[in-house]
Design a protein around this motif. Structure first.
Motif, PDB file in Angstrom:
ATOM      1  N   GLY A  45       0.834  -1.193   0.000  1.00  0.00           N
ATOM      2  CA  GLY A  45       0.000   0.000   0.000  1.00  0.00           C
ATOM      3  C   GLY A  45       0.862   1.234   0.000  1.00  0.00           C
ATOM      4  O   GLY A  45       1.975   1.234   0.518  1.00  0.00           O
ATOM      5  N   LYS A 139      -7.137  -0.002   5.589  1.00  0.00           N
ATOM      6  CA  LYS A 139      -6.505   0.276   4.304  1.00  0.00           C
ATOM      7  C   LYS A 139      -5.609  -0.849   3.797  1.00  0.00           C
ATOM      8  O   LYS A 139      -5.118  -0.784   2.676  1.00  0.00           O
ATOM      9  CB  LYS A 139      -5.692   1.564   4.397  1.00  0.00           C
ATOM     10  CG  LYS A 139      -4.631   1.588   5.480  1.00  0.00           C
ATOM     11  CD  LYS A 139      -3.923   2.929   5.514  1.00  0.00           C
ATOM     12  CE  LYS A 139      -2.935   3.035   6.671  1.00  0.00           C
ATOM     13  NZ  LYS A 139      -3.628   3.284   7.933  1.00  0.00           N
ATOM     14  N   THR A 141      -5.561  -3.662   2.063  1.00  0.00           N
ATOM     15  CA  THR A 141      -6.354  -4.501   1.163  1.00  0.00           C
ATOM     16  C   THR A 141      -5.826  -5.925   1.111  1.00  0.00           C
ATOM     17  O   THR A 141      -6.590  -6.892   1.128  1.00  0.00           O
ATOM     18  CB  THR A 141      -6.367  -3.894  -0.249  1.00  0.00           C
ATOM     19  OG1 THR A 141      -7.036  -2.624  -0.205  1.00  0.00           O
ATOM     20  CG2 THR A 141      -7.081  -4.806  -1.233  1.00  0.00           C
ATOM     21  N   SER A 145      -8.392  -6.129   5.284  1.00  0.00           N
ATOM     22  CA  SER A 145      -9.298  -4.969   5.354  1.00  0.00           C
ATOM     23  C   SER A 145     -10.133  -4.957   6.629  1.00  0.00           C
ATOM     24  O   SER A 145     -11.295  -4.559   6.625  1.00  0.00           O
ATOM     25  CB  SER A 145     -10.216  -4.923   4.123  1.00  0.00           C
ATOM     26  OG  SER A 145      -9.480  -4.725   2.945  1.00  0.00           O
ATOM     27  N   THR A 381      -4.674  -4.848  -5.919  1.00  0.00           N
ATOM     28  CA  THR A 381      -4.404  -3.413  -5.936  1.00  0.00           C
ATOM     29  C   THR A 381      -3.730  -3.035  -7.247  1.00  0.00           C
ATOM     30  O   THR A 381      -2.988  -3.832  -7.845  1.00  0.00           O
ATOM     31  CB  THR A 381      -3.496  -2.975  -4.773  1.00  0.00           C
ATOM     32  OG1 THR A 381      -2.213  -3.603  -4.913  1.00  0.00           O
ATOM     33  CG2 THR A 381      -4.092  -3.363  -3.428  1.00  0.00           C
ATOM     34  N   PRO A 428     -13.622  -1.701  -0.789  1.00  0.00           N
ATOM     35  CA  PRO A 428     -12.742  -0.911  -1.659  1.00  0.00           C
ATOM     36  C   PRO A 428     -11.774  -0.040  -0.873  1.00  0.00           C
ATOM     37  O   PRO A 428     -11.971   0.242   0.311  1.00  0.00           O
ATOM     38  CB  PRO A 428     -13.726  -0.066  -2.468  1.00  0.00           C
ATOM     39  CG  PRO A 428     -14.911   0.080  -1.567  1.00  0.00           C
ATOM     40  CD  PRO A 428     -14.991  -1.193  -0.751  1.00  0.00           C
ATOM     41  N   ASN A 429     -10.738   0.411  -1.558  1.00  0.00           N
ATOM     42  CA  ASN A 429      -9.666   1.191  -0.939  1.00  0.00           C
ATOM     43  C   ASN A 429      -9.072   2.120  -1.991  1.00  0.00           C
ATOM     44  O   ASN A 429      -8.770   1.691  -3.108  1.00  0.00           O
ATOM     45  CB  ASN A 429      -8.599   0.236  -0.398  1.00  0.00           C
ATOM     46  CG  ASN A 429      -7.385   0.955   0.171  1.00  0.00           C
ATOM     47  OD1 ASN A 429      -7.423   2.138   0.469  1.00  0.00           O
ATOM     48  ND2 ASN A 429      -6.286   0.227   0.311  1.00  0.00           N
ATOM     49  N   GLY A 431      -6.042   5.217  -2.333  1.00  0.00           N
ATOM     50  CA  GLY A 431      -4.975   5.954  -1.679  1.00  0.00           C
ATOM     51  C   GLY A 431      -4.277   6.903  -2.633  1.00  0.00           C
ATOM     52  O   GLY A 431      -4.148   6.623  -3.836  1.00  0.00           O
ATOM     53  N   ASN A 444      -6.198   8.634   2.275  1.00  0.00           N
ATOM     54  CA  ASN A 444      -6.754   7.306   2.034  1.00  0.00           C
ATOM     55  C   ASN A 444      -8.222   7.285   2.438  1.00  0.00           C
ATOM     56  O   ASN A 444      -8.610   7.898   3.436  1.00  0.00           O
ATOM     57  CB  ASN A 444      -5.979   6.248   2.829  1.00  0.00           C
ATOM     58  CG  ASN A 444      -6.531   4.851   2.636  1.00  0.00           C
ATOM     59  OD1 ASN A 444      -7.380   4.399   3.398  1.00  0.00           O
ATOM     60  ND2 ASN A 444      -6.068   4.169   1.605  1.00  0.00           N
ATOM     61  N   SER A 446     -11.085   4.077   2.794  1.00  0.00           N
ATOM     62  CA  SER A 446     -11.196   2.625   2.683  1.00  0.00           C
ATOM     63  C   SER A 446     -12.362   2.135   3.523  1.00  0.00           C
ATOM     64  O   SER A 446     -12.737   2.757   4.520  1.00  0.00           O
ATOM     65  CB  SER A 446      -9.896   1.937   3.116  1.00  0.00           C
ATOM     66  OG  SER A 446      -9.497   2.376   4.403  1.00  0.00           O
ATOM     67  N   ARG A 447     -12.902   0.995   3.119  1.00  0.00           N
ATOM     68  CA  ARG A 447     -14.001   0.371   3.852  1.00  0.00           C
ATOM     69  C   ARG A 447     -13.486  -0.892   4.533  1.00  0.00           C
ATOM     70  O   ARG A 447     -12.713  -1.658   3.934  1.00  0.00           O
ATOM     71  CB  ARG A 447     -15.144   0.023   2.907  1.00  0.00           C
ATOM     72  CG  ARG A 447     -16.394  -0.515   3.613  1.00  0.00           C
ATOM     73  CD  ARG A 447     -17.483  -0.878   2.630  1.00  0.00           C
ATOM     74  NE  ARG A 447     -18.736  -1.210   3.313  1.00  0.00           N
ATOM     75  CZ  ARG A 447     -19.522  -2.217   2.990  1.00  0.00           C
ATOM     76  NH1 ARG A 447     -19.208  -3.015   1.968  1.00  0.00           N
ATOM     77  NH2 ARG A 447     -20.639  -2.444   3.654  1.00  0.00           N
TER      78      ARG A 447
END
Length: 686
Positions: A45, A139, A141, A145, A381, A428-429, A431, A444, A446-447
């Protein structure tokens, strides 16, 4: 006010030191920086993660992993004992009564979090760790997550072209003895490390004895020009007596006391834990690499408690595969992770009251259960450089969770066997990272999610709760990293906000019966600040002051429990302010001095905020010395004092505790009083 004074006392030296001329830097300072930064980060990330390594570990005695991790802003370990640790990240996990959940944990790239999201950092010896990387929030992924993020633990790396035998022996107050013996070998195409560790202590409190033995084997060898194979095995066998939490009166009068019922039952837990993993890495080309791991875990747990005896074991297995590479300017990560375990548990009567003061005695079986749990994650990603300084990354994680509960004890209509199949959830994410001359700024969104624990999926009658949902939340993060004065001063600052929906709470429906349910929404927002400076007092003496500050502004947005409306109250179990600070001194003759400090603000202990724990300051000191006795033998010595001013403080708390039969609620796990420690390390290079 106290946190302001503490912050001011450490901030002023940092500001004054910033005026020292850059010409004063010396070569040794670069080596100090590299001690911490030489360990590469593993998180895939562009939003920075946090990391601690050798420079942080050496500040504390070898059993005090909570103090090391508490150096990181936004992360707080509440430690009731060596075997009782609860990790919270930005307030996530604070409502968990015991243990750690709502985050993923990895050991040398292998998942070690069980099927309901529980992780046990105490299953690993502190002295075997080379680095801990922490992803705060959802964040990560490629690492689940989860709302609380991920912990990535890595063992110490073997030094290339060296064969070494290292023994570290430590003693401490409370009759603590610890030994770690490690053999490591590294040559072209082969790395091997084998460690044995032993720890025993009487503990600070009554019924607080602890004894552990462990083995760690870590090997890696090249199987071809572009491929390698690694094998990992970690085995831990420990028995830990449990003093449990105590009430306010006992905490004030004599914090060494154990809870009376746990003392009478001589309650304890005995664990045998094994992790084995096989990983294969292949470089297909300069643009594509894959690492695939298969693993197996086993936990045998036996725990006599005053109210019953728990006998359980868990078999777990799975795989993880990650492809990393690039397509022109686009970098990508694509992978999947599967974990399945079989959890067997039963409870028995504890007849300790009929055992003539000899402690726990197993009686009639009360239930017998098995649960099959599986989780699958698919993730990917894409990272694209819009300009040479501006990166954007998009990620997506898909999670699918399934529980299958079998009641092996009851028959017919009383049998409570059931399944719970959660819907697939997309996470989803996005950045952004912009590189500046002396730093970077990043953002960022993110969920994330958290699965309910086993207890939260069951009603008091042992029936699967068909309506309980996963917690979900969207996290917003804005931060920056700076490196100033020729990299002698580093500064990181982060602002974040996350609303968590379908908050999981334990609703009390009987004297000792609870049902998990979703009850409203919480808001987690705050600020995290990390500062570190590298300077020198003379040609041979360097120093490094540092500070990590956390502001937690966490609250219930919508929380109604029966007739009680707690909306707007601060989140239970989270201190509003927390500060870790200190200073390291290093002399060219091998002497080291570490002074460390931690401030923790008062913590709300009930959802109604009617009672709080007291805030506290705790100070530690450690002195070390390193030298070479010959070309092949080196010596290290250390001695120190924990809790220098003998502060009586709660190192962990139990929220919403309830007193039964007129007794006081037991909220507090006392921290150790003033205690001394020392150690010796001998290293032989063949």
């Amino acid at each position: 006010m106290r946190v302001f004074v503490s912050l001011l006392c450490v901030s002023l030296p940092l500001l004054l030191l910033g005026q020292i001329s850059p010409k004063d830097s010396i070569t040794q300072l670069d080596e100090i920086i590299l001690v911490q930064n030489a360990v590469p980060k593993k998180a895939t990330g562009i939003t920075p993660s946090s990391k601690i390594a050798g420079q942080t570990f050496e500040r504390f005695n070898p059993t005090d992993i909570p103090s090391a991790i508490n150096q990181i802003s936004g992360v707080y370990i509440l430690s009731g004992a060596i075997n009782t640790n609860r990790i919270t990240v930005r307030g996530i996990g604070a409502r968990t009564p015991y243990g750690t959940n709502k985050l993923r944990m990895y050991f040398n790239g292998i998942p070690v979090t069980n099927g309901t999201g529980s992780s046990t950092i105490e299953a690993f010896d502190f002295e075997n760790l080379g680095a801990i990387e922490i992803i705060k929030g959802p964040k990560g992924t490629a690492h689940g997550s989860n709302l609380g993020g991920a912990f990535i633990l890595d063992t110490k790396a073997s030094i290339e072209n060296k064969t070494q035998l290292t023994n570290t022996f430590s003693v401490s107050s409370y009759n603590m003895v610890k030994d770690n013996l490690t053999f490591s070998h590294a040559e072209d195409g082969l790395k091997l490390s084998l460690s044995y560790n032993h720890l025993e202590t009487d503990g600070f409190r009554q019924n607080n004895e602890f004894e552990r033995d462990g083995f760690l084997l870590n090997t890696q060898f090249r199987t071809g020009r572009n491929s390698s194979l690694s094998f990992l095995m970690n085995y831990i066998d420990y028995t830990a007596h449990i003093p449990s939490s105590i009430n306010q009166t006992d905490f004030d009068e004599d914090p060494t006391r154990a809870a009376s019922n746990w003392l009478a039952a001589k309650g304890y837990e005995a664990n045998k834990y094994i992790l084995t993993g096989l990983s294969y890495t292949h470089l297909f080309s300069q643009h594509l690499q894959n690492t695939t791991s298969i693993f197996y875990t086993y936990l045998d747990h036996y725990e006599p408690r005053p109210f019953n005896i728990l006998d359980e074991f868990t078999n777990g297995f799975g795989f993880r595969t990650v492809f990393e590479g690039d397509l022109g300017k686009v970098q990508f990560t694509l992978g999947s992770e599967f974990y399945k375990d079989e959890y067997h548990w039963g409870t028995y009567q504890n007849l300790y009251e009929e055992n003539n003061g000899n402690g726990s005695l197993q009686g009639t079986q009360l239930n017998d259960n098995i649960e099959f749990r599986r989780q699958f994650n698919l993730f990917g990603t894409l990272t694209y450089p819009i300009t040479s300084a501006f990166l954007v990354q998009a990620g997506l994680n898909l999670n699918k969770t399934h529980y299958d509960y079998r009641d092996l004890f009851n028959q017919g209509a009383e049998n409570a066997s059931a399944e719970r199949d959660f819907d697939a959830i997309l996470l989803p994410n996005l950045g952004l990272n912009y590189q500046l001359k002396n730093g970077k700024i990043y953002a960022n969104i993110s969920r994330g999610f958290s699965n309910p624990s086993l207890e939260e999926t069951l009603t008091p009658e042992g029936i699967i709760n068909p309506v309980i949902a996963q917690e979900t939340g969207i996290s917003y993060e804005l931060g920056s990293e700076w490196s100033l004065f020729e990299k002698r001063l580093t500064a990181n600052i982060v602002l974040y906000r996350m609303n968590v929906k379908n908050l999981l709470v334990a609703q009390r429906v009987g004297e000792d019966q609870y049902i998990g349910r979703n009850a409203g929404e919480t808001r987690h927002q705050g600020l995290e600040l990390d500062l570190q400076y590298q300077g020198k007092l003379s040609r041979s003496l360097t120093f490094s002051p540092y500070l990590s500050y956390t502001l937690n502004d966490h609250s219930f947005l919508d929380f109604v429990d029966n007739d009680n409306d707690y909306s707007g109250n601060p989140l239970t179990g989270v201190p509003k302010n927390r500060l870790s600070s200190g200073i390291d001194f290093r002399h060219s003759n091998g002497f080291l001095l570490h002074l460390t400090h931690q401030f923790v603000d008062e913590i709300p202990l009930t959802d109604a905020n009617t009672i709080n724990s007291d805030s506290f300051n705790v100070f530690h000191m450690k002195l070390g010395f390193r030298t070479s006795l010959s070309q092949n033998i080196s010596l290290g010595l250390n001695a120190g004092v924990n809790n220098i001013f003998n502060t009586n403080y709660a190192q962990s708390i139990l929220i919403n505790a309830t007193g039964f039969s007129g007794s006081q609620p037991r909220y507090f796990y006392p921290g150790n009083g003033r205690n001394l420690f020392g150690g010796i390390q001998l290293n032989y290079v063949f």
